[in-house]
Write a protein that holds these residues in place. Structure first.
Motif, short mmCIF file in Angstrom:
data_model
loop_
_atom_site.label_atom_id
_atom_site.label_comp_id
_atom_site.label_asym_id
_atom_site.label_seq_id
_atom_site.Cartn_x
_atom_site.Cartn_y
_atom_site.Cartn_z
N GLY A 104 18.82 -18.27 20.10
CA GLY A 104 19.23 -17.26 19.13
C GLY A 104 18.07 -16.73 18.30
N GLY A 105 16.89 -16.66 18.91
CA GLY A 105 15.71 -16.17 18.19
C GLY A 105 15.06 -17.20 17.30
N ARG A 106 15.59 -18.42 17.26
CA ARG A 106 15.06 -19.47 16.38
C ARG A 106 14.41 -20.57 17.21
NH1 ARG A 106 17.19 -18.97 11.25
NH2 ARG A 106 18.82 -17.39 11.10
N GLN A 150 1.58 -23.96 22.15
CA GLN A 150 2.10 -24.72 23.27
C GLN A 150 3.61 -24.55 23.41
OE1 GLN A 150 0.88 -28.82 23.75
NE2 GLN A 150 -1.09 -28.43 22.74
N ALA A 151 4.31 -24.53 22.26
CA ALA A 151 5.77 -24.34 22.30
C ALA A 151 6.12 -22.96 22.85
CB ALA A 151 6.35 -24.52 20.91
N LEU A 152 5.43 -21.92 22.36
CA LEU A 152 5.74 -20.56 22.81
C LEU A 152 5.39 -20.35 24.27
CD1 LEU A 152 4.65 -18.34 19.77
CD2 LEU A 152 6.92 -19.24 20.33
N ALA A 153 4.39 -21.09 24.77
CA ALA A 153 3.99 -20.94 26.17
C ALA A 153 5.13 -21.27 27.12
CB ALA A 153 2.77 -21.83 26.45
N GLN A 193 11.08 -12.63 24.55
CA GLN A 193 10.58 -13.97 24.82
C GLN A 193 10.08 -14.68 23.56
OE1 GLN A 193 8.18 -13.98 28.76
NE2 GLN A 193 8.04 -11.85 28.05
N LEU A 194 10.01 -13.95 22.44
CA LEU A 194 9.47 -14.49 21.20
C LEU A 194 10.57 -14.74 20.18
CD1 LEU A 194 6.40 -12.10 20.78
CD2 LEU A 194 6.44 -14.36 21.85
N PRO A 195 10.33 -15.58 19.16
CA PRO A 195 11.28 -15.73 18.05
C PRO A 195 11.60 -14.37 17.44
CG PRO A 195 9.59 -17.40 17.91
CD PRO A 195 9.17 -16.48 19.00
N SER A 196 12.84 -14.19 16.98
CA SER A 196 13.34 -12.86 16.63
C SER A 196 12.54 -12.17 15.52
CB SER A 196 14.82 -12.95 16.24
OG SER A 196 15.01 -13.81 15.14
N ALA A 197 12.14 -12.90 14.48
CA ALA A 197 11.41 -12.26 13.39
C ALA A 197 10.01 -11.84 13.85
CB ALA A 197 11.31 -13.17 12.17
N ALA A 250 1.18 -14.52 18.80
CA ALA A 250 2.57 -14.78 18.40
C ALA A 250 2.68 -16.10 17.66
CB ALA A 250 3.48 -14.77 19.63
N ALA A 251 1.90 -17.09 18.10
CA ALA A 251 1.90 -18.39 17.41
C ALA A 251 1.33 -18.26 16.01
CB ALA A 251 1.08 -19.40 18.22
N ARG A 252 0.29 -17.44 15.84
CA ARG A 252 -0.28 -17.21 14.51
C ARG A 252 0.76 -16.61 13.57
NH1 ARG A 252 -2.47 -12.88 11.76
NH2 ARG A 252 -2.21 -11.47 13.54
N LEU A 253 1.48 -15.60 14.05
CA LEU A 253 2.49 -14.95 13.22
C LEU A 253 3.65 -15.89 12.93
CD1 LEU A 253 2.53 -11.45 14.94
CD2 LEU A 253 1.46 -12.04 12.77
#
Length: 432
Positions: A130-132, A191-194, A209-213, A240-243
């Motif tokens: 759910g984007g989280r 690593q999680a986002l990968a 593919q990324l968290p919603s925010a 994306a991990a930085r944000l």
């Protein structure tokens, strides 16, 4: 006074005894000592702003992630209320944090005040739901109340425990947990986002593919998105991990809750990205009918604008989502008559052999409206191959009817997720 568990942690009781909770929190959050607020001194709003800026500049390790979240929460509270806080009251505000834990990006629950790891939950497996970013029933970056190893959600004030979400296992991994935490939170987040970014992100659809925010923030900044979409996938993941790490540290979540603006002249603190990826916040007058993703909770939340109600070229409306601009022009009002054209502007194409399909069927528009969804928003549209659409549209609508009329009624997030599941089943893509 410091939490009772500190005397049992490494470092010695004498070392900790010299520092009260706020001094300890600043140290645990990784701030350089010359930027600390002095013990006993009233925390003025200017002091809170200076500490906030120091925290934003400080690199986030796994060890500092939990205390950094706590310090950001306290400072945001002071800045939002715009009132100086006597030091004794500041220490009083920190008392609830002695009983709070935070979920880290590597799957560990840690003390919100000291960063001490308690246990790795669900083998540290991070999932995007759910984007989280979730680890089992825990959201990464969120606070939970610890009652003897049983964990509960908390309200916006962090004082009232809610539903139970989990508990420590029978075998508490104290030894290995104590050795963990020296790594880079950004690296763990990457690593999680990968695991979720399977393909290079070259389009708005790829942002799913990324968290919603994070996705909304990138999409709302067309100049940055043009640069981001040209990066190699490894760099996209790191950016994306930085944000995501920034949003979690300062606001508590990498997911945004969609909010429809219903009052004229509403001013909100809006988060945006420069073409180079620098984050900025400014007060923006948001037009009625626009949708914003709220990141964080309560008065300290910030917003990412997600859509506009009027074509900026026609005047009178803010470009609340750079997605339209990046796809070749601003949106027209989100009504049925403009749906196909807006979808073409969003996706940058208008295929001849496909229908402009409402992910949320028009026959159930009233039900979706009650849930806070404008079905004519082009993000909730897609191109569906004509012959397949004609054959399967009735069955598709019936599936939605059965889903919406169940008891209890589905939530906003559950509706969005069901739309994604049906898209995969019926063979088309969604844009949200």
């Amino acid at each position: 006074m410091v939490p009772s568990d500190l005397s049992q942690d490494g470092g010695g009781g004498g070392f900790w005894a010299e520092r009260d909770d706020f001094q300890l929190l600043q140290q645990s959050a990784g701030l350089e000592e010359d930027s600390w607020h002095e013990a006993g001194e009233e925390l003025e709003t200017e002091d809170a702003q200076a500490l906030w800026e120091a925290l934003a500049r400080t690199g986030t390790t796994l060890q500092s992630f939990g205390p950094g979240r706590s310090l950001a929460f306290v400072l945001r509270q002071v800045r939002t209320q715009d009132e100086d806080v006597p030091y004794a009251e500041l220490l009083q505000r920190l008392r609830p944090f002695r009983f709070l834990v935070v979920m880290r990006p590597d799957g560990y629950l840690v003390s919100a005040l000291t960063g001490r790891p308690l246990q790795r939950m669900w083998k540290g497996r991070v999932e995007l739901r759910g984007g989280r970013l979730m680890v089992g029933t825990f959201e990464v970056g969120a606070f939970y109340r610890d009652k003897g190893g049983v964990f509960y959600t908390v309200d916006d004030s962090l004082s009232q425990p809610g539903a139970m979400v989990g508990e420590l296992g029978l075998e508490r991994d104290w030894f290995n947990a104590a050795l963990d935490g020296g790594g880079d939170a950004l690296g763990e987040m990457a690593q999680a986002l990968a695991h979720f970014v399977n393909d290079p992100i070259r389009s708005l659809e790829g942002l799913e593919q990324l968290p919603s925010a994070v996705a909304a923030l990138i999409a709302s900044s067309p100049d940055y998105f043009a640069r981001y979409s040209a990066l190699p996938v490894q760099e996209q993941i790191r950016e994306a991990a930085r944000l995501a790490t920034h949003l979690m540290m300062l606001y508590g979540s990498a997911a945004g809750t969609a909010t429809r603006i219903g009052t004229a002249g509403t001013k909100l603190p809006v988060l945006s990205l420069s073409a180079e990826g620098a984050l900025a916040i400014e007060q923006v007058a948001v037009p009625v009918g626009a949708t914003a993703a709220a990141v964080g909770t309560g008065a300290g939340a910030v917003y990412v604008l997600m859509e506009s109600t009027k074509d900026p070229g026609e005047g009178g409306g803010a470009q609340a989502s750079g997605t339209a601009k990046g796809a070749g022009g601003g949106f027209k009002p989100f009504v049925e008559g403009n749906f196909r054209e807006n979808l073409a502007r969003l996706t940058g194409r208008m295929p001849e052999d496909a229908h402009a399909h409402h992910v949320f069927p028009r026959a159930l528009e009233k039900n979706f409206k009650e849930a806070g969804i404008n079905i004519h928003d082009p993000r909730f549209g897609t191109w569906w191959e004509r012959s397949s659409h004609l054959k399967k549209a009735h069955d598709y609508t019936q599936r939605w009817r059965e889903f919406l009329f169940r008891r209890p009624p589905p939530s906003f997030e559950q509706i969005l997720q069901f739309g994604r599941e049906l898209a995969r089943e019926y063979g088309f893509q969604v844009n949200y």
